[in-house]
Design a protein around this motif. Structure first.
Motif, short mmCIF file in Angstrom:
data_model
loop_
_atom_site.label_atom_id
_atom_site.label_comp_id
_atom_site.label_asym_id
_atom_site.label_seq_id
_atom_site.Cartn_x
_atom_site.Cartn_y
_atom_site.Cartn_z
N HIS A 81 50.82 41.68 34.53
CA HIS A 81 50.89 43.11 34.24
C HIS A 81 50.19 43.44 32.92
CE1 HIS A 81 53.23 44.07 37.71
NE2 HIS A 81 54.05 43.08 37.44
N TYR A 82 50.21 42.48 32.00
CA TYR A 82 49.51 42.69 30.74
C TYR A 82 48.00 42.74 30.99
CZ TYR A 82 47.54 41.64 26.17
OH TYR A 82 46.78 41.68 25.02
N PHE A 83 47.51 41.77 31.78
CA PHE A 83 46.07 41.73 32.07
C PHE A 83 45.64 42.97 32.86
CE2 PHE A 83 46.43 36.82 32.04
CZ PHE A 83 46.10 36.77 30.70
N ALA A 84 46.51 43.40 33.79
CA ALA A 84 46.15 44.54 34.65
C ALA A 84 46.54 45.88 34.01
CB ALA A 84 46.82 44.39 36.01
N THR B 317 47.86 31.44 36.58
CA THR B 317 47.90 32.14 37.88
C THR B 317 47.77 33.64 37.67
OG1 THR B 317 49.45 30.42 38.56
CG2 THR B 317 49.17 32.25 40.08
N ALA B 318 48.46 34.16 36.63
CA ALA B 318 48.38 35.59 36.33
C ALA B 318 46.95 36.00 36.02
CB ALA B 318 49.29 35.93 35.15
N GLY B 319 46.25 35.17 35.25
CA GLY B 319 44.86 35.46 34.90
C GLY B 319 44.00 35.52 36.15
N TYR B 320 44.23 34.55 37.05
CA TYR B 320 43.44 34.48 38.29
C TYR B 320 43.70 35.73 39.15
CZ TYR B 320 42.04 32.97 42.95
OH TYR B 320 41.48 32.90 44.20
N VAL B 321 45.00 36.05 39.34
CA VAL B 321 45.36 37.19 40.20
C VAL B 321 44.84 38.50 39.60
CG1 VAL B 321 47.32 38.53 41.11
CG2 VAL B 321 47.36 36.03 41.22
N ALA B 322 45.03 38.66 38.28
CA ALA B 322 44.60 39.91 37.63
C ALA B 322 43.08 40.06 37.71
CB ALA B 322 45.07 39.92 36.19
N SER B 323 42.35 38.96 37.50
CA SER B 323 40.88 39.08 37.53
C SER B 323 40.41 39.43 38.95
CB SER B 323 40.22 37.79 37.04
OG SER B 323 40.43 36.77 37.97
N LYS B 324 41.09 38.84 39.94
CA LYS B 324 40.73 39.13 41.34
C LYS B 324 40.99 40.61 41.64
CE LYS B 324 41.28 36.82 45.67
NZ LYS B 324 42.19 36.16 46.55
N ARG B 325 42.14 41.09 41.13
CA ARG B 325 42.51 42.49 41.35
C ARG B 325 41.51 43.43 40.67
NH1 ARG B 325 48.55 43.93 39.71
NH2 ARG B 325 49.09 42.24 41.10
N LEU B 326 41.14 43.09 39.42
CA LEU B 326 40.21 43.94 38.68
C LEU B 326 38.83 43.93 39.33
CD1 LEU B 326 41.32 43.08 35.04
CD2 LEU B 326 41.62 45.26 36.24
N LYS B 327 38.40 42.75 39.83
CA LYS B 327 37.11 42.65 40.52
C LYS B 327 37.11 43.55 41.76
CE LYS B 327 35.43 38.07 39.34
NZ LYS B 327 35.44 36.67 39.78
N GLY B 328 38.25 43.54 42.46
CA GLY B 328 38.41 44.37 43.66
C GLY B 328 38.27 45.83 43.32
N GLU B 329 38.88 46.23 42.18
CA GLU B 329 38.80 47.62 41.75
C GLU B 329 37.37 48.02 41.42
OE1 GLU B 329 41.58 48.32 38.59
OE2 GLU B 329 43.30 48.02 39.95
N LYS B 330 36.64 47.06 40.77
CA LYS B 330 35.25 47.33 40.41
C LYS B 330 34.41 47.54 41.66
CE LYS B 330 34.64 45.30 35.86
NZ LYS B 330 34.16 44.12 35.15
N THR B 331 34.63 46.65 42.66
CA THR B 331 33.89 46.74 43.92
C THR B 331 34.15 48.08 44.59
OG1 THR B 331 34.37 44.39 44.12
CG2 THR B 331 33.33 45.42 46.02
N ASP B 332 35.43 48.47 44.58
CA ASP B 332 35.79 49.77 45.17
C ASP B 332 35.09 50.91 44.44
OD1 ASP B 332 37.36 48.45 46.88
OD2 ASP B 332 39.27 48.96 45.91
N GLY B 333 34.97 50.74 43.12
CA GLY B 333 34.36 51.77 42.28
C GLY B 333 32.90 51.97 42.63
N LYS B 334 32.22 50.87 43.02
CA LYS B 334 30.80 50.96 43.38
C LYS B 334 30.66 51.81 44.63
CE LYS B 334 29.31 46.59 41.43
NZ LYS B 334 29.01 45.20 41.74
#
Lengths: 239, 334
Positions: A81-84, B317-334
């Motif tokens: 949640h911190y990262f996101a 794991t949090a870093g991996y999940v968050a980065s995947k989620r953020l990448k998904g958001e970026k793709t959606d943004g395009k």
């Protein structure tokens, strides 16, 4: 006409964390009490499968194993949640007053004040339970270090840490009782399916979480309904 | 000066504060130094010398221990001597304070006797003062402390008398007395059971540079006191000279008590088992000498490491999940 549409409130990740923490916490409480000399005294060991609970070393194994799972979920939760940058559940100014008004409305069956994704008392409960869990993780970690042959923790720190750990356990149990007792109120029971499916009825969200409802993102609307936010807003305004 | 303190007053206060700081640091450091200088101590109990004071009614070490610690023995509130609900029993030794042939809250050392191969062996028994004491590690109230001398001591003001320490001690050394301690102030019938008592290695004497009472009272010099590492070396030298055996160095991961015997401890333990076990189980307060006792806390080390690694795994794991989620958001943004 009945509205069957759903709003996504909890992602799969959140639900795994919630139940992961719930199960590991229950196991930690069971094994924690097993590390107190209780189960033999109160004849719990005489119950079916109770013999396992009577062994202090079994209870210590179970406690450490559950602690490992709890630590994984807690740190995952904090950092994901911190990262996101998702901080919806953190307490806000005025939450105590707001909670009082919500509970009062539930008792008197009057209109509740508008709420965001989480009710004010949910944010307070989160802080209370979360604070105790963090205290338990930190003190538990020190207690664990104490049991390693190579590490020497000063006696005074050991005593203080042990008693904080015990006190935080009692507070956490009270918090968990309060958490479950929230479902005494009929208004809260509609949230229960959401903890398994992650989804809530749209009508419920509109009624109870109106601030959140007004600001829903496309991701939060159940795609299985093939309804976009614009359509939702259109349908809402035309109703 | 604008805040009402003139230069003279300022200098005066600064000097006083400076002196106070220096004094605090010096005295504090001296105390800390004295504590840290109190290195690990140990005893060798030479079973070839101990005769259990055959000519005395009670062995000298037992009498000396009792005399030295009498002010630490429990003073019981008779009204609170009630069964530990829902159990029908409670542990009370207050009517038998004079017992000296076993460990009790009023008797922290005793001399056991066994006959092996026609020879009578006298064995002084008390707390072994383990290196990584299981009683200390597993006390749920943090009521057991280990001092720099190696002495493992129970804090009678914090102990609830649950007797877990006795259950996890390989020799079941601590003994419980009901009707005394912090539990009496809470819900005596339902929670707690008294206070656990055992030898504290005369820790107050050790802090003053003196020897434990059992050591100084032994007429045969059968209990040798000294620096732990020196005694460890010495006990093996003595064992080698007499072709004998050592007990206490390896047991439970190591202790501060080294028994020396010409007879194997397996044989001694076999005899102890015969006389200290009843059909109901081991007789309380009369410990055995089981060989090769493993420290139960050592077996949880792997699990402790897993629990220590878990937060790191969670963060990764949090870093991996968050980065995947953020990448998904970026793709959606395009």
């Amino acid at each position: 006409m009945e509205n069957n549409r759903k709003i996504i409130r909890q992602s799969l990740s959140n639900r795994i964390v919630h139940w992961g923490i719930a199960i590991s916490t229950i196991l930690l409480i069971v094994s924690g009490f097993g590390n107190m000399p209780m189960y033999k005294r109160y004849n719990i060991v005489k119950l079916p499968f109770g013999e396992f609970l009577g062994s202090f070393i079994n209870m210590l194994y179970l406690h450490y194993l559950s602690a490992a799972f709890l630590c994984f979920f807690v740190f995952y939760h904090l950092f994901v949640h911190y990262f996101a940058k998702e901080f919806d559940i953190l307490p806000r100014k005025g939450d105590v007053t707001q909670s009082f008004l919500i509970i009062k409305a539930m008792i008197t069956k009057s209109q509740e004040p508008p709420s965001d994704k989480y009710l004010a008392e949910q944010r307070i409960a989160y802080a209370f339970i979360g604070g105790n869990v963090l205290t338990l993780v930190i003190t538990g970690f020190i207690k664990m270090l104490k049991n390693l042959d190579s590490i020497n923790i000063p006696n005074s720190i050991n005593t203080i840490v042990t008693n904080i750990h015990n006190a935080a356990t009692m507070l956490l149990i009270l918090g968990l009782i309060g958490h479950i007792a929230a479902f005494i109120f009929k208004e809260n029971r509609k949230m229960i399916p959401g903890m398994f499916t992650g989804k809530l009825d749209e009508d419920y969200v509109k009624h109870r979480h109106s601030i959140w409802y007004e600001n829903l993102t496309d991701d939060e609307i159940d795609v299985s309904n093939n309804v976009t936010k614009e359509e939702k807003k259109f349908e809402t305004s035309s109703m | 000066m604008s805040n009402g303190i003139n230069r003279r007053e300022f200098l005066k206060r600064s000097t006083a504060a400076g002196i106070a700081s220096v004094l605090t640091l010096t005295v504090g450091n001296e105390i800390a130094k004295a504590e840290s200088e109190l290195s690990n101590k140990a005893t060798i109990i030479d079973l070839t010398k101990c005769d259990g004071c055959v000519n005395l009614g009670t062995p000298a070490c037992v009498t000396a221990c009792s005399k030295k610690n009498s002010d630490k023995f429990p003073v019981v509130n008779e009204e609170l001597l009630k069964p530990y609900w829902p159990q029908p029993k409670f542990e009370d030794h207050s009517k038998n304070k004079d017992i000296t042939d076993r460990l009790t809250p009023y008797n922290w050392t005793f001399v056991d006797k066994v006959e092996v191969d026609g020879e009578i062996i006298s064995i002084p028994r008390r707390c072994m003062h383990c290196d990584n004491a299981t009683c200390l590690g597993m006390c749920p109230f943090g009521a057991i402390e280990k001092e720099n001398s190696g002495a493992v001591c129970i804090n009678d003001e914090l102990c609830f008398g649950g007797a877990k320490c006795r259950d996890v001690c390989p020799w079941s050394i601590p003994q419980r007395q009901a009707g005394v301690g912090i539990y009496t102030k809470i819900a005596p019938e339902y929670i707690g059971g008294g206070v656990m008592y055992k030898c504290d290695f005369c820790s107050d004497l050790l802090k003053n540079g003196q020897k434990p009472a059992c050591v100084t009272s032994c007429p045969k010099n059968a209990i040798i006191f000294g620096e732990k590492e020196e005694l460890r070396k010495k006990v093996y030298e003595l064992a080698k000279e007499m072709n004998g055996f050592v007990y206490g160095d390896k047991e439970n991961g190591g202790t501060s008590t080294f028994y020396l015997s010409k007879i194997p401890f397996e044989k001694i333990n076999d005899q102890l088992k015969k006389q200290n076990t009843s059909p109901e189980g081991p007789i309380m307060g009369r410990p055995l000498m089981e060989p090769e006792i493993e420290n139960k806390l050592d077996t949880v080390t792997g699990m402790a490491i897993s629990a220590a690694i878990a937060p790191i795994a969670g963060i990764i794991t949090a870093g991996y999940v968050a980065s995947k989620r953020l990448k998904g958001e970026k793709t959606d943004g395009k």
